[in-house]
Design an enzyme around this catalytic site. Structure first.
Site, short mmCIF file in Angstrom:
data_model
loop_
_atom_site.label_atom_id
_atom_site.label_comp_id
_atom_site.label_asym_id
_atom_site.label_seq_id
_atom_site.Cartn_x
_atom_site.Cartn_y
_atom_site.Cartn_z
N GLY A 228 54.53 42.82 60.84
CA GLY A 228 54.59 42.07 62.09
C GLY A 228 53.34 41.22 62.27
O GLY A 228 52.63 40.91 61.31
N SER A 229 53.07 40.88 63.50
CA SER A 229 51.97 39.97 63.79
C SER A 229 50.62 40.65 63.62
O SER A 229 50.48 41.88 63.74
CB SER A 229 52.09 39.44 65.22
OG SER A 229 51.76 40.45 66.16
N THR A 230 49.61 39.84 63.37
CA THR A 230 48.26 40.35 63.22
C THR A 230 47.76 40.99 64.51
O THR A 230 47.09 42.03 64.48
CB THR A 230 47.31 39.22 62.78
OG1 THR A 230 47.69 38.79 61.46
CG2 THR A 230 45.87 39.69 62.73
N GLY A 233 49.19 44.30 64.81
CA GLY A 233 48.54 45.14 63.81
C GLY A 233 47.20 45.67 64.28
O GLY A 233 46.85 46.83 64.04
N GLU A 250 51.66 44.74 56.66
CA GLU A 250 51.85 43.35 56.24
C GLU A 250 51.87 42.51 57.50
O GLU A 250 52.79 42.61 58.31
CB GLU A 250 53.15 43.18 55.46
CG GLU A 250 53.38 41.76 54.96
CD GLU A 250 54.68 41.60 54.21
OE1 GLU A 250 55.31 40.53 54.34
OE2 GLU A 250 55.09 42.55 53.51
N CYS A 285 56.84 35.48 56.75
CA CYS A 285 55.37 35.59 56.74
C CYS A 285 54.77 34.77 55.61
O CYS A 285 53.73 34.14 55.77
CB CYS A 285 54.94 37.04 56.60
SG CYS A 285 55.48 38.12 57.94
#
Length: 481
Positions: A228-230, A233, A250, A285
């Site tokens: 998913g998104s940073t 994360g 990831e 991504c």
């Protein structure tokens, strides 16, 4: 249109039982927002805690199961999963927005993951002797409960690449699919779960602030596998830090493609560039999100890529001739539209291409036509952001040193590509690019399911894998005398 909702609609799975949730949300078809594809359960903290409890209990016996038994169960499940692809591919299209061809590839690739990972397990699990004065073996053992938190963009393959190695290595899992498109994942995992003891696979759905927080902070969860998104994360890392979990993440990407003076921009190369940008409507991504082209090739590239974009047929992915579908959800649609609008207001040139297959129903879906943006700068929002849509900014450079500097000027470092006829030059540049993987004259995924490479910087947290991801879900320990 009246469509029968799948069995899993509005339910969650704990300990082999499918339970109807008291609270649900609608799953909408992004190609036709008037169609409700099904419902997703909104689990409570208590229900998530129960799933973890059941998974922890099941782990005690499953972790001691025979490897051959795990392999046999997985291969039997794979046979049934393969037989269900044709009848369920439209479900994935309807809840996700992918076109039929892409959706079918995803589902078949899930079958490949099951078979290849099972084939890899027995050899990979063998003890590895270390040579020296002392007799030492490296041995492997399972870790515990694994939380698999899946994204909405490629939900099937990105879930299976994590669930399958986790359970084959003797762990139990609690899966949290994205609320935008959970139905196909759950339909297929329902079958997989039926081949394993109750509690090995559990599924809970709902908001990240409820389900995700519990999974990430509970000490019984030993591994978190997230795509998913940073920003999400980072939230997971904070929540997991209290119990020092193993993290495999990831995260976001802002992949750069560098077009060198020696690139041959023939029909094949332009099609590869188009695919690298527009696959899954850009909601990948590792899609190309920035193109840096040598100033001598700029006009040629813009002209040819514009013509290629103009030929792309955009519409409901159910239609067999559609080449690109809608964006998956309203939030992402509005974000990408905003990026394009703000780029144009800032002085960039927006070139829109593509063919609307159904103009009359265009506004009923989250459609955005393929878009090229020129005249943006390195500091432009549309260049620095992860667009996650069918839009690509094109910038120029004067020499390769500048190209490398521009490509590396990002907090992300997932993938990159170098386009030139000179392979030796591509290899030299690859060594300088801050990315987890670099492609030459392509920008794609690794076809070999054994391989995966983590992103650099804020694009991920893990290590490269050469054994179908088995390495990420088992611990090694030393046995010596």
């Amino acid at each position: 249109m009246i469509v029968t909702q799948p069995f899993v609609s509005g339910k969650y799975l704990i300990g082999g039982k499918w339970i109807q949730s008291n609270k649900t949300a609608k799953v909408i078809n992004p190609a036709d927002i008037n169609e409700v594809v099904g419902e997703v359960a909104l689990c409570t903290k208590e229900e998530v805690n129960k799933a973890i409890e059941v998974a922890a209990t099941a782990y005690e016996s499953w972790s001691r199961s025979e490897l051959n038994d795990r392999v046999d169960r997985m291969k039997s499940a794979a046979k049934e999963i393969k037989s269900l692809v044709e009848e369920n591919v439209t479900l994935l299209v309807r809840e996700n927005g992918k076109v039929l061809v892409e959706a079918k590839k995803d589902l078949l690739r899930c079958v490949d993951v099951m078979i290849e990972t099972a084939d890899e397990l027995l050899e990979w699990w063998k003890p590895e002797p270390l040579h020296g004065n002392q007799k030492v073996q490296i041995r492997k053992r399972s870790r515990g409960v694994t939380a698999v938190i899946s994204p909405w963009n490629s939900p099937m393959i990105l879930t299976f690449k994590r669930v399958i190695p986790a359970i084959l290595t003797g762990n139990t899992v609690v899966v949290k699919p994205a609320t935008n498109c959970p139905l196909t994942i759950m339909t297929f995992l329902k079958v997989v779960a039926s081949y394993f003891p109750d509690g090995v696979i559990n599924i809970v759905t709902g908001s990240g602030s409820v389900v995700g927080d519990v999974l990430c902070s509970d000490p019984r969860v030993r591994t978190i596998s997230f795509v998913g998104s940073t920003e999400t994360g980072k939230d997971i890392m904070r929540a997991a830090s209290g119990t020092v979990k193993n993290l495999y993440m990831e995260l976001g990407g802002n992949d750069a493609a560098i077009i060198l003076p020696g690139a041959n921009l023939d029909t094949e190369m332009i099609k590869k560039l188009r695919f690298g940008v527009l696959r899954a409507a850009g909601q990948v991504c590792s899609a190309i999100k920035r193109i840096y082209v040598h100033e001598s090739k700029y006009d040629e590239l813009v002209e040819k890529l514009t013509k290629e974009f103009q030929r792309v047929k955009v519409g409901n992915g159910i239609q067999p001739d559609v080449e690109m579908g809608p964006l998956n959800n309203k939030s992402q649609f509005e974000y990408v539209k905003g990026l394009i609008d703000r780029a144009e207001k800032a002085g960039a040139t927006v070139i829109t291409g593509g063919i609307q297959l159904d103009p009359d129903s265009w506004d009923d879906g989250y459609y955005i036509l393929p878009t090229i943006v020129t005249g943006a700068t390195q500091e432009s929002e549309i260049v620095r952001s992860e667009q996650f849509g069918p839009v690509i900014p094109i910038l120029t450079f004067a020499d390769t040193k500048e190209a490398i500097k521009l490509a590396n000027d990002s907090e992300f470092g997932l993938r990159a590509s170098v386009w030139t006829e000179d392979e030796s030059v591509a290899i030299q540049l690859a060594d300088l690019l801050e990315a987890g993987a670099v492609f030459h004259n392509n920008h794609t995924v690794f076809q070999d399911l054994h391989l995966d490479f983590p992103g650099h910087k804020e694009s991920g947290l893990s290590r490269e894998t050469r054994h179908c991801g088995l390495e990420l879900y088992a611990d090694s320990y030393g046995l010596g005398n």
